[in-house]
Design a protein around this motif. Sequence first.
Motif, PDB file in Angstrom:
ATOM      1  N   ASP A  75      65.698  35.790  86.582  1.00  0.00           N
ATOM      2  CA  ASP A  75      65.628  35.440  87.998  1.00  0.00           C
ATOM      3  C   ASP A  75      64.169  35.197  88.407  1.00  0.00           C
ATOM      4  OD1 ASP A  75      65.896  35.189  90.730  1.00  0.00           O
ATOM      5  OD2 ASP A  75      67.141  36.986  90.964  1.00  0.00           O
ATOM      6  N   PRO A  76      63.845  33.999  88.883  1.00  0.00           N
ATOM      7  CA  PRO A  76      62.465  33.713  89.294  1.00  0.00           C
ATOM      8  C   PRO A  76      61.984  34.627  90.427  1.00  0.00           C
ATOM      9  CG  PRO A  76      63.754  31.680  89.220  1.00  0.00           C
ATOM     10  CD  PRO A  76      64.698  32.824  88.994  1.00  0.00           C
ATOM     11  N   ARG A  77      62.904  35.169  91.206  1.00  0.00           N
ATOM     12  CA  ARG A  77      62.521  36.076  92.288  1.00  0.00           C
ATOM     13  C   ARG A  77      61.979  37.404  91.769  1.00  0.00           C
ATOM     14  NH1 ARG A  77      68.026  35.743  95.474  1.00  0.00           N
ATOM     15  NH2 ARG A  77      68.607  36.068  93.322  1.00  0.00           N
ATOM     16  N   MET A  78      62.172  37.666  90.470  1.00  0.00           N
ATOM     17  CA  MET A  78      61.672  38.909  89.879  1.00  0.00           C
ATOM     18  C   MET A  78      60.403  38.682  89.059  1.00  0.00           C
ATOM     19  SD  MET A  78      65.076  41.031  88.815  1.00  0.00           S
ATOM     20  CE  MET A  78      64.124  42.469  88.363  1.00  0.00           C
ATOM     21  N   ASN A  79      59.724  37.555  89.264  1.00  0.00           N
ATOM     22  CA  ASN A  79      58.505  37.275  88.497  1.00  0.00           C
ATOM     23  C   ASN A  79      57.426  38.325  88.722  1.00  0.00           C
ATOM     24  OD1 ASN A  79      59.386  35.126  87.057  1.00  0.00           O
ATOM     25  ND2 ASN A  79      58.396  33.571  88.310  1.00  0.00           N
ATOM     26  N   ASP A  80      57.410  38.945  89.880  1.00  0.00           N
ATOM     27  CA  ASP A  80      56.415  39.998  90.115  1.00  0.00           C
ATOM     28  C   ASP A  80      56.623  41.167  89.151  1.00  0.00           C
ATOM     29  OD1 ASP A  80      58.840  40.522  91.476  1.00  0.00           O
ATOM     30  OD2 ASP A  80      57.857  41.977  92.779  1.00  0.00           O
ATOM     31  N   VAL A  81      57.848  41.363  88.679  1.00  0.00           N
ATOM     32  CA  VAL A  81      58.148  42.421  87.715  1.00  0.00           C
ATOM     33  C   VAL A  81      57.947  41.908  86.287  1.00  0.00           C
ATOM     34  CG1 VAL A  81      59.994  43.909  86.818  1.00  0.00           C
ATOM     35  CG2 VAL A  81      59.814  43.489  89.272  1.00  0.00           C
TER      36      VAL A  81
END
Length: 146
Positions: A75-81
């Motif tokens: 998921d690109p929304r989890m790139n911060d992780v």
Amino acid sequence: MARVEGMRELERAIRRLGQVPQRSVTKAARAGGSIALRAAKRNAPVDEGNLKKGLIMKAERRVTVGKKVYDIMPDPRMNDVFVKVSESGERSYYPASQEFGYLTESGHYIPGYRYMARAVEDNSRTIQRKIIDTATTDIDRAWRGR
């Protein structure tokens, strides 16, 4: 001149079959993709569990009518992780390193788990069967006129 019985009904049925909507293709592709997604989540290595939580199934933009493709991806929304920055400033992408492997600072190669590739390879027959069964059900429904 020979007369064919039921020709008019056959013509109507073929016209209905030609109108099997794109949603039937989408439904069949989604059914097959969900098998691969479940297998990828099952095979993913677990450290904190973010990799399993971060796998999604995303539809590609349709270019060809009658074709549908789903990607299993982080998921690109989890790139911060997922994006890690080392002390030297180099960026690494955690899902890619777990899938394909990585080099350690000492130069040793650590092989990847190939959890996403194996999800498709190990379940290809099941995925194909599910796609065909789902599509056949919709085609049969259109053939019967429901």
